[in-house]
Scaffold this active site. Structure first.
Site: not given
Ligand code: PAF
Length: 286
Positions: A31, A34, A37, A61, A152, A178, A186-187, A189
């Site tokens: 979730g 951005h 995703h 995790q 990742d 991206v 983009l992340s 976090r």
């Protein structure tokens, strides 16, 4: 787009699509979505007829001192983004739905040895948490294909190894990272960064790009290249966790004769840990 919260509803909706002869794609997420995703969902919609996305912040995790409690939960905004990107079904289960018997005595999937390197050595148990939840999602949805981001990189390698080692009947498709206009990957976090940290953050990708150019130009002394850039990254204000040149598939330290390489970095800005990478095939460079 329908949102379902139980495994029973999920299975019923997927079975309907399957009866209609549709190919099923799964996009697993945590979730706070951005454009990265959205790109995963767009690719899924191009490759399959019925796109299932999942949103689940997987406690398994996260390490004890990590951001499980503060990880942003933004379901309404995420639903809107998934709809726009072409998702057909969202699975957004609770922790109790995913782990009805708790997590203590749970059957787990142990990630391949390559999970012990890099992020895995800094985040013990992280990749076992990922492989366990991804296996559960695969069993719940039984997708024909599943899409994961190259951002990742180690996670992608671990999931590919799991699917291969355990003969899972799902095709893994990877989607390029991206980036913002200034290069920052983009992340979810990135939202933790202050304005000042956000301005510094693109330096990570600049260093990866410079290293990639040096390697393409013939540099093969990887330890020297790494220590030079590590020093610069630190001087910029990061607390580097690692910077490594590795073999792209095995993730073992790169040898001067290796052709398929990945440069990976993890570094903190304040309390926020950023990761990024560049995959570099010297037989078809940049
Ligand atoms: O990449 C993520 O968001 C998560 O690790 C994943 C694959 C959804 C598993 O929880």
């Amino acid at each position: 787009m329908n949102t379902v919260k139980t495994v029973r509803e999920l299975r019923a909706a997927v079975a309907r699509a399957r009866r209609e002869g549709k190919q099923i794609a799964l996009v697993p997420t945590m979730g706070n979505l951005h454009s990265g995703h959205a790109a995963l969902v767009t690719t899924a919609a191009q490759q399959a007829d019925f796109v299932v996305a999942s949103i689940f912040v997987n406690p398994l995790q996260f390490g004890v001192n990590e951001d499980l409690d503060t990880y942003p939960r933004t379901l309404a905004a995420d639903q809107e983004k998934l709809l726009q990107a072409g998702c057909h079904l969202l699975f957004a289960p609770s922790v109790e739905e995913m782990y009805p018997n708790g997590m203590g005595g749970l059957t787990r999937v142990t990630a391949a040895q390559l999970s012990n390197e890099l992020c895995g050595s800094r985040r013990p148990g992280h990749f076992d948490g990922v492989t366990t939840v991804v296996t559960k999602l695969f069993n719940m949805v039984q997708p024909d294909l599943a899409i994961f981001g190259q951002k990742d990189y180690q996670q992608l390698a671990v999931i590919r190894a799991m699917v291969n080692d355990l003969n899972m009947p799902v095709q893994i498709i990877s989607e390029p990272t991206v980036r913002a206009d200034d290069g920052l990957a983009l992340s979810s976090r990135n939202g933790y960064l202050t304005e000042e940290q956000r301005a510094l953050a693109p330096a990570l990708y600049r260093h990866l790009s410079e290293m990639a150019r040096a390697i393409v130009a013939g540099e093969r002394d990887y330890p020297a290249l790494v220590s030079q850039h590590l020093a610069h990254i630190e001087a910029t204000g990061f607390r580097p966790d690692y910077l490594e040149v590795r073999h792209a598939r095995t993730l073992l330290p790169a040898q001067p004769t290796d052709r398929d390489l990945v440069i990976l970095v993890a570094a903190y800005l304040g309390a926020t840990r950023l990761i990024d990478n560049i995959h570099l095939n010297l037989d078809s460079p940049l």
